[in-house]
Design a protein around this motif. Structure first.
Motif, PDB file in Angstrom:
ATOM      1  N   ARG A 122     -35.283  61.343  26.178  1.00 22.14           N
ATOM      2  CA  ARG A 122     -35.634  62.821  27.193  1.00 22.14           C
ATOM      3  C   ARG A 122     -35.181  63.903  26.025  1.00 22.14           C
ATOM      4  O   ARG A 122     -35.941  64.896  26.053  1.00 22.14           O
ATOM      5  CB  ARG A 122     -34.764  62.814  28.290  1.00 22.14           C
ATOM      6  N   PHE A 123     -33.910  63.877  25.492  1.00 23.00           N
ATOM      7  CA  PHE A 123     -33.705  65.040  24.446  1.00 23.00           C
ATOM      8  C   PHE A 123     -34.654  65.148  23.451  1.00 23.00           C
ATOM      9  O   PHE A 123     -35.348  65.982  22.908  1.00 23.00           O
ATOM     10  CB  PHE A 123     -32.471  64.838  23.961  1.00 23.00           C
ATOM     11  N   HIS A 124     -34.804  63.950  22.684  1.00 25.42           N
ATOM     12  CA  HIS A 124     -35.730  63.730  21.569  1.00 25.42           C
ATOM     13  C   HIS A 124     -37.289  64.132  21.912  1.00 25.42           C
ATOM     14  O   HIS A 124     -38.094  64.906  21.095  1.00 25.42           O
ATOM     15  CB  HIS A 124     -36.003  62.598  20.933  1.00 25.42           C
ATOM     16  N   HIS A 125     -37.785  63.976  23.076  1.00 26.12           N
ATOM     17  CA  HIS A 125     -38.774  64.353  23.757  1.00 26.12           C
ATOM     18  C   HIS A 125     -39.114  65.939  23.684  1.00 26.12           C
ATOM     19  O   HIS A 125     -40.159  66.391  23.425  1.00 26.12           O
ATOM     20  CB  HIS A 125     -39.348  63.850  25.037  1.00 26.12           C
ATOM     21  N   HIS A 126     -37.964  66.684  23.981  1.00 27.42           N
ATOM     22  CA  HIS A 126     -38.278  67.910  23.849  1.00 27.42           C
ATOM     23  C   HIS A 126     -37.571  68.385  22.405  1.00 27.42           C
ATOM     24  O   HIS A 126     -37.447  69.815  22.624  1.00 27.42           O
ATOM     25  CB  HIS A 126     -37.039  68.665  25.221  1.00 27.42           C
ATOM     26  N   GLY A 127     -37.415  67.695  21.681  1.00 25.78           N
ATOM     27  CA  GLY A 127     -37.246  68.202  20.327  1.00 25.78           C
ATOM     28  C   GLY A 127     -35.853  68.617  19.996  1.00 25.78           C
ATOM     29  O   GLY A 127     -35.485  69.359  19.217  1.00 25.78           O
ATOM     30  N   ILE A 128     -34.957  68.169  20.796  1.00 24.57           N
ATOM     31  CA  ILE A 128     -33.403  68.317  20.708  1.00 24.57           C
ATOM     32  C   ILE A 128     -32.950  67.584  19.528  1.00 24.57           C
ATOM     33  O   ILE A 128     -32.656  66.208  19.909  1.00 24.57           O
ATOM     34  CB  ILE A 128     -32.665  68.288  21.983  1.00 24.57           C
ATOM     35  N   LYS A 134     -20.682  57.741  38.123  1.00 24.18           N
ATOM     36  CA  LYS A 134     -21.555  57.012  38.904  1.00 24.18           C
ATOM     37  C   LYS A 134     -22.741  56.668  38.014  1.00 24.18           C
ATOM     38  O   LYS A 134     -23.780  56.325  38.118  1.00 24.18           O
ATOM     39  CB  LYS A 134     -22.509  58.291  39.723  1.00 24.18           C
ATOM     40  N   GLU A 135     -22.132  56.538  36.613  1.00 25.13           N
ATOM     41  CA  GLU A 135     -22.929  56.047  35.218  1.00 25.13           C
ATOM     42  C   GLU A 135     -24.028  56.874  35.169  1.00 25.13           C
ATOM     43  O   GLU A 135     -25.121  56.122  34.533  1.00 25.13           O
ATOM     44  CB  GLU A 135     -23.066  54.637  35.518  1.00 25.13           C
ATOM     45  N   GLN A 136     -23.953  57.988  35.150  1.00 27.07           N
ATOM     46  CA  GLN A 136     -25.016  59.056  34.915  1.00 27.07           C
ATOM     47  C   GLN A 136     -24.719  59.308  33.184  1.00 27.07           C
ATOM     48  O   GLN A 136     -23.516  59.271  33.136  1.00 27.07           O
ATOM     49  CB  GLN A 136     -25.105  60.153  35.747  1.00 27.07           C
ATOM     50  N   VAL A 137     -25.761  59.373  32.554  1.00 25.24           N
ATOM     51  CA  VAL A 137     -25.573  59.561  31.029  1.00 25.24           C
ATOM     52  C   VAL A 137     -25.545  61.116  30.585  1.00 25.24           C
ATOM     53  O   VAL A 137     -26.654  61.836  31.364  1.00 25.24           O
ATOM     54  CB  VAL A 137     -26.603  58.959  30.252  1.00 25.24           C
ATOM     55  N   PHE A 138     -24.643  61.582  29.980  1.00 28.22           N
ATOM     56  CA  PHE A 138     -24.972  62.926  29.378  1.00 28.22           C
ATOM     57  C   PHE A 138     -24.579  62.744  27.925  1.00 28.22           C
ATOM     58  O   PHE A 138     -23.744  61.979  27.348  1.00 28.22           O
ATOM     59  CB  PHE A 138     -23.690  63.766  30.033  1.00 28.22           C
ATOM     60  N   THR A 166     -32.444  75.084  30.699  1.00 26.46           N
ATOM     61  CA  THR A 166     -33.687  75.343  31.408  1.00 26.46           C
ATOM     62  C   THR A 166     -34.344  74.090  31.726  1.00 26.46           C
ATOM     63  O   THR A 166     -35.333  73.905  32.393  1.00 26.46           O
ATOM     64  CB  THR A 166     -34.438  76.516  30.515  1.00 26.46           C
ATOM     65  N   LEU A 167     -34.309  73.068  30.792  1.00 27.84           N
ATOM     66  CA  LEU A 167     -35.080  71.684  30.699  1.00 27.84           C
ATOM     67  C   LEU A 167     -34.581  70.836  31.610  1.00 27.84           C
ATOM     68  O   LEU A 167     -34.980  69.764  31.840  1.00 27.84           O
ATOM     69  CB  LEU A 167     -35.086  71.268  29.273  1.00 27.84           C
ATOM     70  N   GLN A 168     -33.160  71.220  32.125  1.00 28.52           N
ATOM     71  CA  GLN A 168     -32.512  70.384  33.177  1.00 28.52           C
ATOM     72  C   GLN A 168     -31.948  69.111  32.320  1.00 28.52           C
ATOM     73  O   GLN A 168     -32.088  68.002  32.992  1.00 28.52           O
ATOM     74  CB  GLN A 168     -33.219  69.976  34.517  1.00 28.52           C
ATOM     75  N   LEU A 169     -31.845  69.081  31.045  1.00 28.57           N
ATOM     76  CA  LEU A 169     -31.063  68.072  30.402  1.00 28.57           C
ATOM     77  C   LEU A 169     -29.775  67.859  30.653  1.00 28.57           C
ATOM     78  O   LEU A 169     -28.937  68.668  30.958  1.00 28.57           O
ATOM     79  CB  LEU A 169     -31.535  67.968  28.968  1.00 28.57           C
ATOM     80  N   PRO A 170     -29.274  66.625  30.675  1.00 32.27           N
ATOM     81  CA  PRO A 170     -27.964  66.246  31.125  1.00 32.27           C
ATOM     82  C   PRO A 170     -26.837  66.670  29.916  1.00 32.27           C
ATOM     83  O   PRO A 170     -26.526  65.778  29.231  1.00 32.27           O
ATOM     84  CB  PRO A 170     -27.913  64.966  31.354  1.00 32.27           C
ATOM     85  N   ALA A 171     -26.651  67.764  29.724  1.00 32.80           N
ATOM     86  CA  ALA A 171     -25.919  68.506  28.745  1.00 32.80           C
ATOM     87  C   ALA A 171     -24.830  69.493  29.292  1.00 32.80           C
ATOM     88  O   ALA A 171     -25.215  69.985  30.577  1.00 32.80           O
ATOM     89  CB  ALA A 171     -26.569  68.885  27.631  1.00 32.80           C
ATOM     90  N   PRO A 172     -23.706  69.868  28.746  1.00 30.13           N
ATOM     91  CA  PRO A 172     -22.780  70.819  29.506  1.00 30.13           C
ATOM     92  C   PRO A 172     -23.524  72.258  29.273  1.00 30.13           C
ATOM     93  O   PRO A 172     -24.616  72.510  28.782  1.00 30.13           O
ATOM     94  CB  PRO A 172     -21.594  70.954  28.351  1.00 30.13           C
ATOM     95  N   GLU A 173     -22.958  72.800  30.432  1.00 28.84           N
ATOM     96  CA  GLU A 173     -23.567  74.238  30.661  1.00 28.84           C
ATOM     97  C   GLU A 173     -22.739  75.329  29.734  1.00 28.84           C
ATOM     98  O   GLU A 173     -21.597  75.041  29.582  1.00 28.84           O
ATOM     99  CB  GLU A 173     -23.438  74.860  32.075  1.00 28.84           C
ATOM    100  N   PRO A 174     -23.346  76.211  29.190  1.00 27.18           N
ATOM    101  CA  PRO A 174     -22.621  76.958  28.298  1.00 27.18           C
ATOM    102  C   PRO A 174     -22.030  78.376  28.925  1.00 27.18           C
ATOM    103  O   PRO A 174     -22.542  78.923  29.789  1.00 27.18           O
ATOM    104  CB  PRO A 174     -23.885  77.898  27.283  1.00 27.18           C
ATOM    105  N   ILE A 175     -20.770  78.478  28.744  1.00 25.53           N
ATOM    106  CA  ILE A 175     -19.937  79.832  29.430  1.00 25.53           C
ATOM    107  C   ILE A 175     -19.861  80.929  28.812  1.00 25.53           C
ATOM    108  O   ILE A 175     -20.248  81.813  29.029  1.00 25.53           O
ATOM    109  CB  ILE A 175     -18.590  78.926  29.957  1.00 25.53           C
ATOM    110  N   ALA A 176     -19.428  80.839  27.395  1.00 25.07           N
ATOM    111  CA  ALA A 176     -18.961  81.648  26.551  1.00 25.07           C
ATOM    112  C   ALA A 176     -18.942  81.353  25.122  1.00 25.07           C
ATOM    113  O   ALA A 176     -18.264  80.060  25.016  1.00 25.07           O
ATOM    114  CB  ALA A 176     -17.793  82.565  27.132  1.00 25.07           C
TER     115      ALA A 176
END
Length: 253
Positions: A170-176, A191-195, A112-122
């Protein structure tokens, strides 16, 4: 990486001692067996694997529109000394407090915060008396490698180091809070995007007064770089790299 679906619907499935939670928008034919490697092996849908505490499986799922989704299947294993005694059983005190349910919920929040992390499936939780074992399906970051694999081959330019620091901020800013922030859990795609990946035992921490966990996170990450530097014959990491990463972290809001 499959994209987050804003209107995703999630459902719960219970069969005896087995409880599952899944994204029914992505999986219309869900079964608890999808959280077992043997299910994907029988369908010849295993696309790869990786070794850590246990085997992480990469699998391919085709939906009703014949669109392929690439996922990661991970079983929860204990680490450290406890892992030598009891490798994958945990005390059961309710479904919502299991490792799988907590990580799944945190991943949903990060989407929901559009952070670069995996999407949960199950996820799946299987009770065994007073204990449980668990598994998680999440999206795979496409064309990506972890920093250890990359730095074993080549050095990174300053801009990438700054973006790594800025992404963590970014993650820390949102309290992650990432319980195990290390150089294996930071990925760069083609593309050297960070996750960031692997949020087992991660938490949402929104107390504005207590921020010491952020410094502890960064100290843990620095130690992991130094550990790999001392362990591997070739590992392109210097103190200047760390300072550049921290500049990216400190300049970000």
């Amino acid at each position: 990486m499959s994209q987050a679906i804003p209107t995703a619907q999630f459902s719960k499935l219970e069969q005896g001692k087995v409880a599952c939670f899944f994204n029914e928008t992505l999986i219309t034919d869900f079964s608890a067996d999808m959280l077992s490697p043997s299910y994907w092996q029988q369908k010849e849908a295993v696309t790869g694997s990786a070794q850590g505490r246990g085997t992480t499986w990469f699998v391919a799922y085709s939906d009703n529109n014949s669109i392929q989704h690439d996922w990661v299947l991970r079983h929860y294993y204990r680490g450290g000394l406890m892992g030598k005694i009891n490798k994958d059983s945990y005390w059961f005190s309710g479904l919502e407090s299991t490792r799988a349910a907590c990580e799944f919920a945190l991943l949903r929040h990060m989407q929901t915060l559009q952070l670069p992390a995996p999407e949960p499936i199950a996820y799946r939780v299987v009770q065994h008396g007073l204990s449980y074992k668990a598994d998680l399906l999440s999206s795979r970051i496409q064309q990506a490698q972890d920093l250890v694999a990359i730095l074993s081959v080549k050095a990174l330019v300053d801009d990438v180091w700054r973006r790594i620091g800025a992404t963590i901020k970014r993650f820390h800013h949102h309290g992650i809070y990432h319980h195990d922030l290390n150089s294996h859990n930071i990925l760069l795609d083609d593309k050297e995007q960070v996750f960031l990946i692997d949020f087992d035992r991660g938490e949402l921490r929104t107390n504005p007064v207590n921020t010491s966990w952020k410094q502890a996170n960064m100290a843990r990450l620095q130690r992991s770089f130094l550990k790999e530097l001392n362990k591997l014959e070739k590992f392109y990491f210097t103190e200047q790299n760390w300072q550049t990463l921290m500049k990216g972290y400190n300049r970000s809001n």
